[in-house]
Design a protein around this motif. Structure first.
Motif, short mmCIF file in Angstrom:
data_model
loop_
_atom_site.label_atom_id
_atom_site.label_comp_id
_atom_site.label_asym_id
_atom_site.label_seq_id
_atom_site.Cartn_x
_atom_site.Cartn_y
_atom_site.Cartn_z
N HIS A 175 0.76 -1.73 0.14
CA HIS A 175 -0.18 0.04 -0.04
C HIS A 175 1.01 1.29 0.21
CE1 HIS A 175 -4.03 -1.50 1.05
NE2 HIS A 175 -3.42 -2.52 1.15
N GLY A 176 1.98 0.87 0.12
CA GLY A 176 2.68 2.13 0.12
C GLY A 176 2.75 3.17 0.98
N THR A 177 2.36 2.49 2.71
CA THR A 177 2.26 3.65 3.78
C THR A 177 3.16 3.96 4.28
OG1 THR A 177 0.36 1.94 3.80
CG2 THR A 177 0.02 3.63 5.50
N ALA A 178 3.44 5.48 4.96
CA ALA A 178 3.96 5.76 5.59
C ALA A 178 4.10 4.95 7.00
CB ALA A 178 4.36 7.34 5.40
N LEU A 179 4.56 4.10 8.11
CA LEU A 179 4.44 2.98 9.31
C LEU A 179 5.60 4.31 10.14
CD1 LEU A 179 3.05 1.00 10.17
CD2 LEU A 179 4.71 -0.52 9.42
N VAL A 180 5.24 4.42 11.40
CA VAL A 180 5.40 4.18 12.26
C VAL A 180 5.44 3.12 13.64
CG1 VAL A 180 5.69 5.86 14.13
CG2 VAL A 180 5.30 7.22 12.45
N PHE A 181 6.25 2.91 13.86
CA PHE A 181 6.92 1.48 14.51
C PHE A 181 7.01 1.43 15.90
CE2 PHE A 181 7.17 -2.83 15.54
CZ PHE A 181 6.26 -3.81 14.71
N VAL A 182 5.80 1.62 17.06
CA VAL A 182 6.19 1.91 18.44
C VAL A 182 6.65 0.52 18.49
CG1 VAL A 182 6.14 2.63 20.80
CG2 VAL A 182 4.85 3.79 19.16
N THR A 183 8.13 0.03 19.33
CA THR A 183 8.27 -1.11 19.82
C THR A 183 9.08 -0.49 21.16
OG1 THR A 183 9.05 -3.47 19.46
CG2 THR A 183 9.91 -1.57 18.09
N HIS A 184 9.63 -1.83 22.15
CA HIS A 184 10.85 -1.75 23.03
C HIS A 184 11.91 -2.79 22.39
CE1 HIS A 184 8.54 -5.38 23.76
NE2 HIS A 184 10.00 -5.47 24.83
N ASP A 185 11.35 -3.72 21.27
CA ASP A 185 11.91 -4.25 20.85
C ASP A 185 13.14 -4.42 19.59
OD1 ASP A 185 13.69 -6.83 20.45
OD2 ASP A 185 11.91 -8.15 20.61
N LEU A 186 14.25 -3.87 20.00
CA LEU A 186 15.49 -3.39 18.92
C LEU A 186 15.61 -4.79 17.97
CD1 LEU A 186 18.63 -2.20 20.38
CD2 LEU A 186 16.52 -1.21 19.06
N GLY A 187 14.91 -6.19 18.37
CA GLY A 187 15.37 -7.08 17.04
C GLY A 187 14.16 -7.00 16.09
N VAL A 188 12.78 -6.22 16.94
CA VAL A 188 11.79 -6.03 15.67
C VAL A 188 12.27 -5.27 14.95
CG1 VAL A 188 8.83 -5.13 15.71
CG2 VAL A 188 9.83 -7.32 17.74
N VAL A 189 12.58 -4.51 15.55
CA VAL A 189 13.12 -2.98 14.66
C VAL A 189 14.49 -3.68 13.60
CG1 VAL A 189 14.86 -0.83 14.88
CG2 VAL A 189 13.15 -0.94 16.33
N SER A 190 15.35 -4.87 13.96
CA SER A 190 15.82 -4.78 12.64
C SER A 190 15.23 -4.97 11.43
CB SER A 190 17.07 -5.41 13.38
OG SER A 190 16.78 -6.84 13.88
N LYS A 191 13.69 -5.81 11.50
CA LYS A 191 13.08 -6.79 10.97
C LYS A 191 12.62 -5.63 10.26
CE LYS A 191 15.22 -10.39 12.42
NZ LYS A 191 16.19 -9.43 12.76
N VAL A 192 11.81 -4.98 10.40
CA VAL A 192 10.70 -4.79 9.61
C VAL A 192 10.68 -3.19 9.42
CG1 VAL A 192 8.47 -5.32 10.60
CG2 VAL A 192 9.28 -3.22 12.13
N CYS A 193 11.87 -2.27 9.93
CA CYS A 193 12.09 -0.55 9.98
C CYS A 193 13.33 -0.29 8.72
CB CYS A 193 12.61 0.24 11.42
SG CYS A 193 11.18 -0.42 12.53
N GLN A 194 13.29 0.91 8.20
CA GLN A 194 14.56 0.92 7.61
C GLN A 194 14.75 2.38 8.57
OE1 GLN A 194 11.49 1.60 5.18
NE2 GLN A 194 11.23 -0.39 5.02
N SER A 195 15.13 3.44 9.18
CA SER A 195 15.36 4.14 10.26
C SER A 195 14.66 3.63 11.85
CB SER A 195 14.77 5.27 9.68
OG SER A 195 13.03 5.54 9.44
N LEU A 196 14.82 4.17 12.08
CA LEU A 196 14.75 4.32 13.90
C LEU A 196 14.98 5.49 14.38
CD1 LEU A 196 16.67 2.05 16.36
CD2 LEU A 196 17.95 3.07 13.82
#
Lengths: 278, 292
Positions: free
Chosen positions: B202-223
């Motif tokens: 869908h080309g959505t902009a996504l803000v992903f709130v998490t405490h888990d850096l493992g998860v960040v490394s899987k879904v995010c491009q920036s943090l």
């Protein structure tokens, strides 16, 4: 220390726990008819294992795999429907509360959520002292102080209320309450899953130290294999009420035998953008 | 060229005490980008998401700064206009699927109500869209699931439904607030993959709130790494995991469990690191008060 199940069978030697054919079925209240008893669902379907003295056993599995039910059965908070549980040679499978009372101080539990397992209206000192009074210990004040020292909080914390503490400190109170009774066995059920990573590390280090210093036997229930890898000497993997793998921790991580263990390991998101399989 | 969501110098204070909860937060999320907001509890990561969606608790007040959504300055808008804009371009994937779904309502209306009541879709169109979305989130037999109640579904299924519901009105920005924290690791993996798939599709902009850096490394491009409501590091994911710049980021990474390297993981955060970052926050606070 990493005892390998029943490998040590020297005469006169007794594992702390001997579990044979353990079955637990619980009423399925979601499917209860309007009248009549609810149907029972089998949670544990025949488990066989030993826990040797001094082992730190990690119990892992998905939600609904029966890991908490197993823990509760080991402490006889629920009564098994089949099989036997022997604790230090005594058959505790169907012992009644009177029979269990003298044994209760020998195994103890640390709960997942310290906020709901600590009485908000009592001070930390009283929370730790209560089980000591219940089991007729002497020098209660001193023992409370020692327990607080052991978990690194210090005796001044006895006067505080749970709401004045951080999550990590509350969990330390839970640990202090458990070790004050000088038990032989402690069950820790997901005790770090509600904590931030920095407090998680502190609580795990503390537990590691206490197991070594006090010669405790520990069962550590967790859904997080990374945490188990760090703390435990043996791992038991539960899936749908059955043991799919039970081996020393190094073996399970180097060469998981069960497909389900492999699946669990692969699903852990490591802090690494290039982890294969993702 | 400006990003779809831009937050600039955003400070939020607790009404009454005046304590700052967000400390001059700046970050940008472009269309098609996933940005992680990482920090320990109380760091203000959810607060940022709430500020963007205009759902801050009553006791929290924005003291200064700007939130620009698609070029519109949200804080300068009339509340009714602001709500209309946010409602039409943004959506939320909440943490706990059981409390986020209405237990006494079937799944179908929980997805379609927003489309019908707020966006003025026809009932048949909304129903067709709901079925299509349930298919997109890999729910087998959508016709059956649409008539179910939340308690009849598993945690993973419920989270899939919330994802479907978030994407229903083709939002251009989604705030995902710890969407997998309550799930098993195996289910978490499926849901993370699903969110990534949906976001890319869908080309959505996504803000992903998490405490888990493992998860960040899987879904995010920036943090953005937060401590006490302050962004201490803003980085691309590849750069961050190769070499985090801030001492607090490094400590957070060393405290993260990593079964492949037990010796280098689950290390307690050194008190000196906390002291240093707390001092940094205090300096920022003095400058802020001085500047007002």
């Amino acid at each position: 220390m990493a005892g390998n199940g029943s490998a040590t069978n020297a005469p006169g030697h007794l594992p702390l726990y001997q579990v044979r054919g353990l079955k637990v079925a619980l009423p399925d209240l979601a499917a209860k008819p309007l009248f009549g008893p609810p149907p029972r669902i089998d949670i544990l379907t025949g488990l066989d294992f030993d826990i040797e003295q001094g082992t730190a056993l990690g119990i892992v599995g998905g939600s609904g795999s029966g890991k908490s039910t197993l823990g509760r059965a080991l402490l006889r908070l629920i009564e098994p429907t089949g099989g036997t549980i022997r604790f230090a040679g005594t058959d505790i499978t169907h012992l009644d509360e009177t029979g269990l009372r003298p044994l209760r101080k020998r195994f103890h539990m640390i709960f997942q959520d310290p906020m709901s397992s600590l009485n908000p209206r009592r001070r930390v000192g009283a929370i730790i002292a209560d089980p000591l009074h219940l089991h007729g210990f002497d020098r209660v004040r001193e023992r409370v102080g020692e327990a607080l020292d052991h978990v690194g909080l210090g005796r001044a914390f006895a006067a505080r209320y749970p709401h004045e503490l951080s999550g990590g400190q509350r969990q330390r109170v839970g640990i202090a309450r458990a070790i004050a009774l000088e038990p032989e066995f402690i069950l820790a059920d997901e005790i770090v899953s509600g904590l931030d990573v920095s407090s998680q590390a502190q609580v795990l280090n503390l537990l590691e130290r206490l197991v070594a210093e006090l010669g405790l036997t520990l069962a550590f229930i967790s859904h997080d294999l990374s945490v188990i890898r760090r703390l435990c000497s043996e791992v038991m993997v539960l899936h749908r009420g059955q043991i799919v793998e039970h081996a020393p921790v190094g073996e399970v991580f180097a060469e998981p035998r069960a497909a389900y263990t492999r699946q669990l390991l692969d699903a852990i998101p490591l802090p690494d953008p290039d982890q294969p399989g993702w | 060229m400006s990003a779809f969501l831009e937050i600039e110098g955003l400070s939020a204070v607790l009404a009454g005490t005046g304590a700052r909860l967000l400390r001059s937060v700046s970050l940008a999320v472009d269309t098609g980008e996933v940005r992680g907001l990482v920090g320990e509890s109380g760091a203000g990561k959810s607060m940022i998401g709430k500020a963007v969606l205009g759902i801050l608790p009553k006791a929290v007040r924005v003291a200064e700064g700007a939130i620009r959504l698609d070029g519109h300055d949200l804080l300068a808008m009339r509340p009714a206009d602001r709500r209309r804009l946010i409602g039409s371009v943004a959506a939320l994937i909440p943490q706990d699927p059981l409390t986020a779904l209405n237990p006494s309502k079937r799944i179908g209306p929980q997805i379609t109500d927003r489309l019908v009541d707020i966006l003025g879709w026809g009932k048949a169109d909304a129903q067709a869209r709901a079925l299509e979305l349930l298919g997109e989130v890999h729910i087998e037999d959508p016709e059956r699931v649409i008539g179910r109640y939340p308690h009849e579904l598993s945690g993973g299924m419920r989270q899939r439904i919330l994802i479907a519901s978030a994407f229903a009105a083709e939002p251009r920005l989604i705030i995902a607030d710890e969407p997998t924290t309550a799930l098993d690791v195996t289910v978490q993996k499926q849901i993370l993959k699903l969110i990534g798939e949906m976001q890319a599709h869908h080309g959505t902009a996504l803000v992903f709130v998490t405490h888990d850096l493992g998860v960040v490394s899987k879904v995010c491009q920036s943090l953005s790494v937060l401590y006490a409501g302050k962004v201490v590091e803003d980085a691309r994911v590849a750069d961050f995991f190769a070499a985090p710049r801030h001492a607090y980021s490094r400590a957070l990474l060393a405290a993260t469990p990593k079964y492949t390297d037990p010796a280098a993981s689950l290390q307690p955060v050194d008190p000196s690191v906390i002291e240093a970052v707390t001092a940094e926050v205090a300096v920022a606070d003095r400058e802020w008060i001085h500047g007002r």
